[in-house]
Motif scaffolding. Structure first.
Motif, mmCIF file in Angstrom:
data_model
loop_
_atom_site.group_PDB
_atom_site.id
_atom_site.type_symbol
_atom_site.label_atom_id
_atom_site.label_comp_id
_atom_site.label_asym_id
_atom_site.label_seq_id
_atom_site.Cartn_x
_atom_site.Cartn_y
_atom_site.Cartn_z
ATOM 1 N N LYS A 293 -30.789 28.817 -9.585
ATOM 2 C CA LYS A 293 -29.479 28.176 -9.402
ATOM 3 C C LYS A 293 -28.998 27.452 -10.651
ATOM 4 O O LYS A 293 -27.824 27.101 -10.746
ATOM 5 N N SER B 253 -27.961 25.206 -1.003
ATOM 6 C CA SER B 253 -26.951 26.249 -0.843
ATOM 7 C C SER B 253 -27.179 27.332 -1.907
ATOM 8 O O SER B 253 -27.597 27.039 -3.020
ATOM 9 N N ASN C 292 -25.758 29.132 -4.121
ATOM 10 C CA ASN C 292 -24.766 29.406 -5.168
ATOM 11 C C ASN C 292 -25.333 28.954 -6.504
ATOM 12 O O ASN C 292 -26.238 28.120 -6.540
ATOM 13 N N SER D 291 -19.883 26.968 -2.696
ATOM 14 C CA SER D 291 -21.002 27.509 -1.922
ATOM 15 C C SER D 291 -20.675 28.937 -1.479
ATOM 16 O O SER D 291 -19.517 29.335 -1.425
ATOM 17 N N GLU E 153 -20.988 22.799 4.528
ATOM 18 C CA GLU E 153 -22.355 22.375 4.766
ATOM 19 C C GLU E 153 -22.547 21.356 5.893
ATOM 20 O O GLU E 153 -21.606 20.765 6.393
ATOM 21 N N HIS F 91 -19.264 20.126 -8.671
ATOM 22 C CA HIS F 91 -19.659 20.750 -7.427
ATOM 23 C C HIS F 91 -18.519 21.571 -6.869
ATOM 24 O O HIS F 91 -17.372 21.197 -7.022
#
Ligand code: TXA
Ligand code: MG
Length: 356
Positions: free
Chosen positions: A69, A156, A158, A164, A193, A248
């Motif tokens: 990630k 997550s 991604n 995500s 989420e 994010h």
């Protein structure tokens, strides 16, 4: 090229498993679970967003999650379990309110933070003495954890910083050749989420808004608090949880949120922003048709009127807009979305708190 660069560039052969939640093939689940037991990383669907999993007992495997990630090492992972006895193996004690809350809302999109047992690797908790645990309701996630019979740590799925992943095509885009296995399945039911709540403090404190609202939780265990920063429309001075301080949910294009309680005001704001003929604009909105005829070249993403529809599609709409070449993504924020702390939290991050 030195050996370090060569290791970085080394591509993995990724095994892809297509599994429908309506017809779960046990032999495919077993194959994916064998990869996990072999200290490999496998992405899998959950009801919220896709997760990127490794068994919590292998530090080698856990490190592979961070590497795949590009995740900062001080951002802890959520541990996914399939039955309650697994929780007892992970945490030191389970306070009464945590029992009542999980009894009501598990399996489902709720993550509780408790004191971790010393045996739980500090790679899972990123050095904290607590651990986040969640029992997903998605049947594929459940079968995979069950077959593996070890709790699975999963952030997550991604690349760090990006929206995500809620669809199998974006799972492949982000993680193909970076991990050993991908379970490709239906689009995520919810699309954003879980709620993260710290149960080690009194009253319990929501650290990340998610599918379950403060009110949903208060109906079950009485008053809870919201971490400072969550309620504001501006960047908080202090992040609520380690993960909240990083960039994010961000597509490559810049994102601007436009509030739209009053139609004339909205039109004026929109016109002032969509003012460069040479720029590719994308517009994400509900089904209330606005002024689109005036802007024939917009990349259009209609998300549907309800909060559920908006939440279900928002991450893939941001990614789709990127794919279609948008340079600036405008997102309409009707009142009902403004009232959703969870969706607003994602959008405020995606737009770097740019609200008109
Ligand atoms: O719905 C979800 O929760 C998804 C699916 C895959 O289960 N998972 C997910 O994981 O969103 P991730 O890693 O993207 O986000 C976990 C969040 C981060 O903000 C992290 O800082 C916080 O939970 N967190 C995890 N463990 C924590 C801890 N011990 N203390 C405080 N915050 C924690
Ligand atoms: Mg995440």
């Amino acid at each position: 090229m030195n050996s370090l660069e060569r290791t970085k560039l080394k591509k993995l052969k990724t095994k892809k498993f297509s599994i429908s939640s309506k017809d779960i093939k046990p032999e495919l689940i077993k194959e994916a679970s064998d990869l996990l037991l072999n200290n490999e990383v496998v992405a899998f669907p959950t009801e919220t967003v896709y997760g990127l999993g490794a068994v919590i007992t292998s530090e080698d495997a856990l490190k592979k999650i961070y590497k795949a990630k590009g995740r900062p090492i001080d951002n802890p992972l959520i541990v996914h379990i399939s039955d309650y006895s697994m929780l007892e193996d992970i945490v030191k004690e389970i306070p009464e309110k945590a029992k009542i809350l999980t009894n009501e809302l598990w399996p489902g999109p709720l993550t509780i933070i408790l004191k971790k047992k010393d045996s739980i690797s500090s790679i899972v908790s990123a050095g904290l003495d607590t651990v986040g645990v969640r029992m997903p309701s998605n049947t594929i996630a459940h079968s995979l954890i069950d077959a593996t019979d070890i709790p699975i740590a999963a952030p997550s799925a991604n690349i760090s910083g990006k929206p995500s992943v809620t669809t199998s095509n974006y799972l492949v885009e982000d993680l193909d050749s970076k991990v050993a296995g991908l379970i490709l399945s239906e689009d995520s039911e919810i699309g954003f989420e879980s709620t993260v709540i710290d149960m080690t403090v009194e009253p319990p404190m929501i650290l990340r808004p998610g599918f379950y609202s403060k009110e949903d939780i208060e109906k079950v265990i009485g008053a809870v608090s919201l971490s400072e920063g969550i309620t504001l429309n501006k960047e908080p001075d202090r992040p609520a949880s380690p993960g909240m301080k990083y960039k994010h949910y961000s597509p490559n294009a810049n994102v601007i949120l436009i509030k739209s309680d009053n139609e004339d005001e909205f039109k004026a704001k929109f016109k002032s922003l969509v003012n460069n003929k040479n720029k590719e604009y994308a517009f994400i909105f509900t089904t209330e048709d606005l002024i689109l005829s005036d802007f024939p070249n917009l990349i259009i993403k209609k998300l549907g009127v309800s909060e559920e529809d908006f939440g279900h599609h928002i991450f893939s709409a941001l990614r789709d807009a990127d794919k279609e070449g948008a340079e600036l993504i405008l997102v309409q924020i009707p009142q009902k979305i403004e009232n959703s702390l969870a969706i607003m939290d994602r959008l405020l991050h995606a737009s770097n708190y740019t609200v008109y």
